[in-house]
Structure formats: C-alpha cells, structure tokens
Design an enzyme around this catalytic site. Structure first.
Site, PDB file in Angstrom:
ATOM      1  N   GLY A   1       0.820  -1.204   0.000  1.00 60.24           N
ATOM      2  CA  GLY A   1       0.000   0.000   0.000  1.00 60.24           C
ATOM      3  C   GLY A   1       0.852   1.251   0.000  1.00 60.24           C
TER       4      GLY A   1
ATOM      5  N   GLY B   1       1.946   5.408   1.066  1.00 57.18           N
ATOM      6  CA  GLY B   1       2.022   6.275   2.227  1.00 57.18           C
ATOM      7  C   GLY B   1       3.147   5.946   3.185  1.00 57.18           C
TER       8      GLY B   1
ATOM      9  N   CYS C   1       5.528  -5.728   1.526  1.00 59.46           N
ATOM     10  CA  CYS C   1       5.686  -4.289   1.269  1.00 59.46           C
ATOM     11  C   CYS C   1       5.242  -3.450   2.463  1.00 59.46           C
ATOM     12  CB  CYS C   1       4.959  -3.916  -0.019  1.00 59.46           C
ATOM     13  SG  CYS C   1       5.620  -4.784  -1.438  1.00 59.46           S
ATOM     14  N   PHE C   2       4.109  -2.753   2.358  1.00 54.55           N
ATOM     15  CA  PHE C   2       3.604  -1.991   3.495  1.00 54.55           C
ATOM     16  C   PHE C   2       3.390  -2.923   4.683  1.00 54.55           C
ATOM     17  CE2 PHE C   2       0.531   1.112   5.450  1.00 54.55           C
ATOM     18  CZ  PHE C   2       1.363   2.216   5.405  1.00 54.55           C
TER      19      PHE C   2
ATOM     20  N   GLN D   1       6.525  -3.286   6.605  1.00 51.17           N
ATOM     21  CA  GLN D   1       6.780  -2.126   7.453  1.00 51.17           C
ATOM     22  C   GLN D   1       5.865  -2.140   8.687  1.00 51.17           C
ATOM     23  OE1 GLN D   1       6.137   0.926   4.519  1.00 51.17           O
ATOM     24  NE2 GLN D   1       7.783   0.124   3.231  1.00 51.17           N
TER      25      GLN D   1
ATOM     26  N   ASN E   1       8.321  -1.882  -5.095  1.00 44.54           N
ATOM     27  CA  ASN E   1       7.701  -0.569  -5.176  1.00 44.54           C
ATOM     28  C   ASN E   1       7.579  -0.043  -3.750  1.00 44.54           C
ATOM     29  OD1 ASN E   1       6.254   1.736  -5.526  1.00 44.54           O
ATOM     30  ND2 ASN E   1       4.345   0.734  -6.100  1.00 44.54           N
TER      31      ASN E   1
ATOM     32  N   GLY F   1       9.108   3.251  -0.959  1.00 37.95           N
ATOM     33  CA  GLY F   1       9.930   4.413  -0.670  1.00 37.95           C
ATOM     34  C   GLY F   1      10.314   4.522   0.790  1.00 37.95           C
ATOM     35  N   PHE F   2       9.821   3.582   1.607  1.00 35.45           N
ATOM     36  CA  PHE F   2      10.139   3.538   3.034  1.00 35.45           C
ATOM     37  C   PHE F   2      10.714   2.165   3.358  1.00 35.45           C
ATOM     38  CE2 PHE F   2       6.977   6.801   2.576  1.00 35.45           C
ATOM     39  CZ  PHE F   2       7.326   7.783   3.504  1.00 35.45           C
TER      40      PHE F   2
ATOM     41  N   HIS G   1       7.428  -7.750  -3.922  1.00 39.70           N
ATOM     42  CA  HIS G   1       6.168  -8.289  -4.464  1.00 39.70           C
ATOM     43  C   HIS G   1       6.342  -9.717  -4.977  1.00 39.70           C
ATOM     44  CE1 HIS G   1       3.509  -4.691  -4.533  1.00 39.70           C
ATOM     45  NE2 HIS G   1       4.656  -4.054  -4.500  1.00 39.70           N
TER      46      HIS G   1
ATOM     47  N   GLU H   1       4.057 -11.743  -5.773  1.00 37.69           N
ATOM     48  CA  GLU H   1       3.006 -12.130  -6.721  1.00 37.69           C
ATOM     49  C   GLU H   1       3.445 -11.944  -8.165  1.00 37.69           C
ATOM     50  OE1 GLU H   1       2.781  -7.883  -6.834  1.00 37.69           O
ATOM     51  OE2 GLU H   1       2.916  -9.250  -5.125  1.00 37.69           O
TER      52      GLU H   1
END
Length: 380
Positions: free
Chosen positions: A236, A238, A264-265, A268, A306, A308-309, A354, A356
């Site tokens: 996701g 943000g 991913c998100f 985190q 993908n 950025g954090f 990712h 998938e």
C-alpha cells in the site's frame, strides 16, 4: 478537453521539480496539471501493472525504459480497477501499439482516466537527478497557455509531501469481499487491504486458500470473524509511521499466534509492531529487477519492488521483541536495505517486495508456499 496523444503530440508540456529543475516536452495522455512525488521505475516491461498498482497513489512515475506503450492496454493485466499514478513520464511513447492482446492504446487509456503525462524529455537525466537529490515533489503542466515558471514552482512546493502521508484508506476496498479457492479449499485467510494488488489473492487462491479481503479499517474482531487459518497484510501507499491502526491490528494477530504474512507496506507494519522504526529512503526501490538475498537459504532472487520507506532493524543480530525473537530474513544486495523479517518463536514473516510477480520475475513465488507451510504446521 482531453484527447489522445496522437492529437496532443504537439501540445507543449513542462515538468517542474520542487528544487527548480525544469524539463520541457510534449503532452502525453490528458492535458492539464498534476502533482505528486517524483519517483522512477526501472522495469523494462509491465507498465500496465505499474500504473494500476495502488502503492503508486500520489506519485508521478518516471519510466527509465525509453519506449513505453508498444504493447498497448488490455483488460486482463490491471492490478486494480483504475490507474493510481498521479502522473506519467516517458521518453518515447509508442506511435502504434502492436500486441495480440491489446484492445486500445496506452495514451487513450491515460486520457480516459484523466492521467496527465509528459513525453519527449530526457528521462535518463531526470532519473540521475532523482538518484542524486532524492525523490521530491513534482508538477506536470500541459496546454497552450502554461503558467510562468514562478507560478508553476510555487504550485509544486504547495503540494503535500509523501512523508507523513496516511493513504491506505484512500485506496483500499470499502467493503469486504471473498476470492474463492481454486480447486479444493484448504485454508481461510483474512487479508487486510492496504492497497492490495489483484494478483496477490489470486496467488493464494491457486494454493487452495479462500481469501477474505477486508478494508484497511478492519478491526481484530473483523479479522477473527472469518475464522482465519492465517492473516495477510498487503502492500500500500504512504508513510508507515502514520499506520497506527494496522499496527494495532497486527499486534492483536501476533498475540494470538496466528500464522501471519506481510508484503511491502505489510513488512513495514510488522516492523513497527515488533518495535522497530521506519524511515524514508532517498529514492526508493521501484522496478522488477532488484536483487535480494534470502538469508535463510543464501539464495539470491531477482524481485519486483515498489517502496519508498524501509524498516530500521539490525542486520547483524537477532532482536528481542514483545512477541519473541526476530531477525532480518532478506536483504537488498544493492544497498543492504531490510527486505524481510521473521519471528523465530511464532509463525510470522514478511518481505518488502512483491512475490506475486505482476509484473516481474517469479523467483519469490515460494513465499506463498512458505505461508501455506506455516498454516499447515499450526493446524498440525
């Protein structure tokens, strides 16, 4: 009024970065203005999946591959119901798409969905600038009556920054839905949608998992109402530092020792749930060619990214957490960024990329099998 690129190829467009650097080119897609965080993607293919990945919400994507749009657009490859990028930057758009699955051109799709883009600029120079200076706010302006340079720069600097942005509820489903298992149902998984891609529940369904996709606002009670054998936290957009609610839900899952998988998100979120911090990368990882080592096997995978954090966890030791011992399971070989976490005393793990593979290589597909193995072990 918007028209296709075939009708806008001579309309001037300007890309303005928040540090004042400017690139002039031609309109691509819709004509108008748009703002977001400038990031670059190194994928040579898979532009349709990139455009429709909810993780790109509020980002202007610069494609490093010079020729984009040559395979057109089809109705099978989108990862969600719409294009999520705020803007699109390419060097040489295809004049004519050519692929047996294509049903329309990329430029027509961008126009139809109101995505403002720019073409004909030196994307290599722009990418090098972002690598040196870091991801930053950007604006794309197109049309016959462009604002003056000072006005454009002021608008860019007024746009919201990505750091501190809470975006997952903006892209997640509002209503729960079910993706049925393919073949015999073996397990039930509750998947928290923080910006999930369509291929992810499909990969689980292929393994006999019935996936209950829940909104980002789902509570611990909502999760366990579906009697899950495992819980999944998706990718996701943000800043993970704002994701207090998903962190709270994940801690509730960890307290119950239910098998848990995050990507991913979701990686985190697991980092925060375990007590680690997160931070913003200078320019992030985006593309389908990122080398990652699985430290549990020593195997090096080429993976799709993908983000950025990243999670701030020690690479050289096992950490004590409120939920037992944890370690970094995967690491990026380009820059040693944490790419995966796993708990050693209960069934929970995550990766920053990712598996998938939509688009991307299939090196990491085994992670879904690892999730299945955790659920089998828990059931046994």
């Amino acid at each position: 009024m918007t028209t296709s690129t075939r009708g806008t190829a001579k309309i001037p467009a300007v890309l303005v970065l928040e540090d004042g650097r400017t690139f002039r080119g031609r309109a691509y897609g819709a004509v108008g203005e748009t703002f977001g965080e400038a990031v670059f993607s190194t994928g040579m293919t898979g532009y349709q999946e990139t455009l429709t990945d909810p993780s790109y919400h509020r980002q202007v994507v610069v494609m490093t591959a010079p020729h984009i749009g040559n395979t057109g657009v089809n109705d099978e490859d989108p990862e969600s119901q719409r294009i999520w990028v705020s803007g699109y930057v390419v060097r040489d758009p295809a004049r004519i798409p050519s692929n047996w699955r294509s049903v329309r051109s990329l430029d027509d799709e961008l126009v139809a969905q109101g995505v403002v883009g720019i073409s004909g600029i030196d994307t290599r120079a722009l990418t090098r600038h972002l690598r040196e200076r870091g991801a930053m706010r950007v604006g794309i302006f197109s049309g016959e009556a462009l604002p003056d340079a000072g006005v454009m720069l002021a608008k860019v600097r007024q746009a919201p920054e990505m750091q501190g942005a809470d975006l997952s509820t903006q892209v997640a489903t509002k209503e729960a839905y079910v993706v049925p298992a393919i073949g015999t149902k073996k397990f039930t998984v509750a998947a928290i949608d923080l910006g999930i891609k369509g291929m992810t529940p499909h990969r689980m369904a292929e393994r006999g998992i019935e996936v209950h996709v829940l909104p980002a606002t789902a509570t611990v009670e909502d999760v366990y109402a579906v009697a899950p054998d495992g819980v999944f936290f998706s990718n996701g957009p943000g800043d993970p530092a704002t994701a207090d609610h998903p962190v709270s839900v994940m801690r509730g899952v960890l307290e119950r020792k239910t098998p848990l998988f995050g990507i991913c998100f979701g990686n985190q979120i697991l980092g925060r749930a375990l007590g680690f911090g997160t931070y913003k990368l200078k320019y992030g990882h985006r593309g389908i060619n990122q080398p990652v080592q699985d430290r549990t096997t020593g195997k090096v995978e080429v993976t799709a990214h993908n983000h950025g954090f990243a999670v701030d966890a020690p690479l050289d030791k096992v950490s004590d957490t409120p939920f037992g011992r944890a370690e970094v399971s995967h690491v990026c070989l380009n820059d040693n960024v944490v790419e995966g976490l796993q708990l050693l005393d209960q069934p929970a793990f995550s990766v920053q990329y990712h598996p998938e593979a939509a688009a991307g290589p299939h090196d990491a597909a085994y992670l879904f099998d690892r999730f299945v193995s955790l659920m089998e072990g828990q059931r046994a």
